[in-house]
Design an enzyme around this catalytic site. Structure first.
Site, PDB file in Angstrom:
ATOM      1  N   GLU A 122       0.703  -1.277   0.115  1.00  0.00           N
ATOM      2  CA  GLU A 122      -0.092   0.073  -0.182  1.00  0.00           C
ATOM      3  C   GLU A 122       0.837   1.257  -0.007  1.00  0.00           C
ATOM      4  OE1 GLU A 122      -3.928   1.510  -0.119  1.00  0.00           O
ATOM      5  OE2 GLU A 122      -2.959  -0.434  -0.258  1.00  0.00           O
TER       6      GLU A 122
ATOM      7  N   GLU B  72      -0.630   9.887  -5.930  1.00  0.00           N
ATOM      8  CA  GLU B  72       0.318   8.653  -5.831  1.00  0.00           C
ATOM      9  C   GLU B  72       0.671   8.277  -7.317  1.00  0.00           C
ATOM     10  OE1 GLU B  72      -1.415   8.239  -1.447  1.00  0.00           O
ATOM     11  OE2 GLU B  72      -1.495   6.636  -2.682  1.00  0.00           O
TER      12      GLU B  72
ATOM     13  N   ASP C  52      -7.481   2.847   3.113  1.00  0.00           N
ATOM     14  CA  ASP C  52      -7.008   1.625   3.777  1.00  0.00           C
ATOM     15  C   ASP C  52      -8.345   0.527   3.579  1.00  0.00           C
ATOM     16  OD1 ASP C  52      -4.337   2.560   4.336  1.00  0.00           O
ATOM     17  OD2 ASP C  52      -5.496   3.829   5.815  1.00  0.00           O
TER      18      ASP C  52
END
Length: 494
Positions: free
Chosen positions: A292, A322, A476
């Site tokens: 992750e 990201e 998450d």
């Protein structure tokens, strides 16, 4: 009854007239007219959301072969969640102009970086270098009216989400202090070597959509995270984590926290990354590893992760910030794009995902790389890109991730269609530069599938919460849910 009949007759006449003048009805209108439960215009306001939500409930099913044990590591902490503008005002900081800082050294740096990301509505995470100054800010945050303490750190948050599935045994390795241990789900196993006397605190400065501070206005709800966290910053639990796998014998390993090392400086992260690669390489090859990612600013560090870590993991999870930074760091597709404007273009996202699997993954089956899956998430939609033959049940997996984003953002156990809205495009292209395939979203079957080479893409929309209660940990939860519904194929194409 006669009102419905009259409305139907009028609609038929209108469509007949429209069709006579323009025989080719726009595809979107035709698609909309064929949707179930679409009645009058006043009743159809939420129809797309209703159709998508109902389709999720029907189509999301667990895979035939499910995980029984999952090991998660290695960043864990206590999150102090507080109003960002409120805390900065309490710290007697005046609003001003935004400026990004790779590392925060003072209250002024914090203010400037917070404003920089608030005006973009983007998430970010930074290291605060001054321990004493951080402790003062942390105390002010904990005492601020309405401040809340939660489980924090990607690994701990993923572990918490996994623990909601009662048949799943979860091992969590990371710096677990007394407060965090108290907050963790009882189902989570923490090795004794992971327990420590004090907690690591992360401060999460949230802001709402439309919230204003000085001349800055947030276009959407999000958060800015910062900490002075040495345990997580050095990934000090990594070796303990890998050593614990032999006894635990997991079916799946989930690794997070690499981004925390960025703030420690090049000399430390270069050395520690080599040790991390050696530790990850010790994990048996038949156990898939998911990595992750999180917010980073150092292109050299991101490049090192791409070159050294990505090829030895099976799956990665990341968001739009990201993804673009990763491409910029390696001068990949659309690296000249400074930032996303609004909802990220599906074609551009697809280009970058395909490039990652080509350059650092196993899209070429003769490659020695292990990377075969990428779970991309942004506010309006999610994409799962997988190399054919390695993963199953990905349509259900991508929908499960989107469903949990809708539920958790609104703080509900199920999707309430009156509190969410569809923001995903109904039409998009499979690529921005390659030969383009024009694609559309069918709300009644809300997964659009396309292929490029031997990579398959699954896209589903997110029903975006209009007034999100909490944005922290959404990525998450998306990752955890997507993995729970994924199946890793033991017999793979070679």
């Amino acid at each position: 009854m006669w009102r419905k009949a009259s409305a139907a007759a009028l609609l038929a006449l209108a469509l007949g007239y429209f069709y006579h003048g323009s025989p080719e009805l726009p595809e979107q209108i035709l698609q909309y007219l064929t949707l179930p439960n679409v009645q009058s215009s006043s009743q159809s306001q939420h129809s797309l959301e209703q159709v998508i939500s109902a389709a999720w409930e029907t189509l999301i099913t667990l895979p035939t072969r499910q995980w029984s044990k999952v090991a998660v590591g290695v960043n864990a902490c206590v999150d102090v969640v507080v109003s960002g503008v409120g805390l900065l005002q309490a710290l007697a900081v005046d609003p001003g102009s935004g400026l990004d800082h790779e590392v925060l050294h003072s209250k002024e740096d914090l203010k400037e970086a917070f404003i920089h990301y608030m005006q973009r509505g983007a998430a970010a995470e930074r290291f605060f270098s001054d321990d004493e100054a951080f402790q003062r800010i942390a105390r002010a945050a904990a005492e601020y009216p309405g401040a809340k303490l939660y489980v924090g750190g990607n690994a701990a948050l993923i572990g918490q989400k996994l623990a909601t599935h009662p048949d799943l045994m979860v091992l969590l390795c990371g710096p677990v202090g007394p407060k965090l241990h108290e907050l963790l789900d009882e189902q989570i196993v923490v090795p004794p070597d992971s327990l420590q006397e004090t907690d690591e605190y992360h401060l999460i400065l949230e802001y709402k959509a439309g919230e204003q501070w000085g001349s800055t206005q947030a276009p959407q709800a999000n958060r800015f995270i910062f900490s002075h966290d040495v345990s997580n910053g050095e990934m000090s639990s990594l070796e303990t984590f890998v050593a614990s796998l032999e006894e635990f014998e997991p079916d799946l390993v989930i690794l997070s926290g690499l981004h925390m090392m960025e703030g420690q400086g090049r000399e430390l992260w270069e050395e520690r990354l080599k040790e991390a690669v050696a530790a990850i390489s010790d994990i048996p090859k038949d156990i898939p590893i998911h990595l992750e990612l999180a917010s980073m600013t150092d292109k050299d560090y991101m490049n090192s992760i791409m070159q050294e870590v990505m090829p030895i993991v099976s799956s990665i999870g990341l968001n739009e910030q990201e993804l673009l930074f990763l491409s910029q760091a390696a001068e990949g597709p659309h690296a000249d794009l400074a930032s996303w404007k609004g909802i990220p273009d599906v074609g551009r996202v697809s280009d970058i995902l395909f490039w990652i699997l080509e350059e650092h993954g196993r899209s070429d089956l003769s490659s020695e790389a292990d990377l075969t899956r990428i779970h991309f998430h942004t506010l309006a939609y999610h994409i799962l890109a997988t190399v054919d033959g390695f993963w199953g049940n990905q349509a259900a997996a991508v929908m499960a991730g989107a469903r949990v984003a809708s539920r958790q953002a609104c703080g509900l156990q199920s999707v309430d269609v009156s509190k969410v809205e569809l923001k995903a495009p109904l039409e998009f292209n499979s690529s921005h530069t390659e030969p383009q395939e024009k694609l559309s979203l069918n709300p009644a079957e809300p997964v659009t599938v396309w292929r490029r080479g031997n990579v398959t893409f699954h896209l589903t929309p997110v029903l975006v919460c209009k007034q999100p209660l909490r944005t922290v940990g959404l990525g998450d939860a998306i990752t955890a849910e997507g993995l729970v519904y994924s199946e890793f194929k033991t017999e793979q194409p070679f």
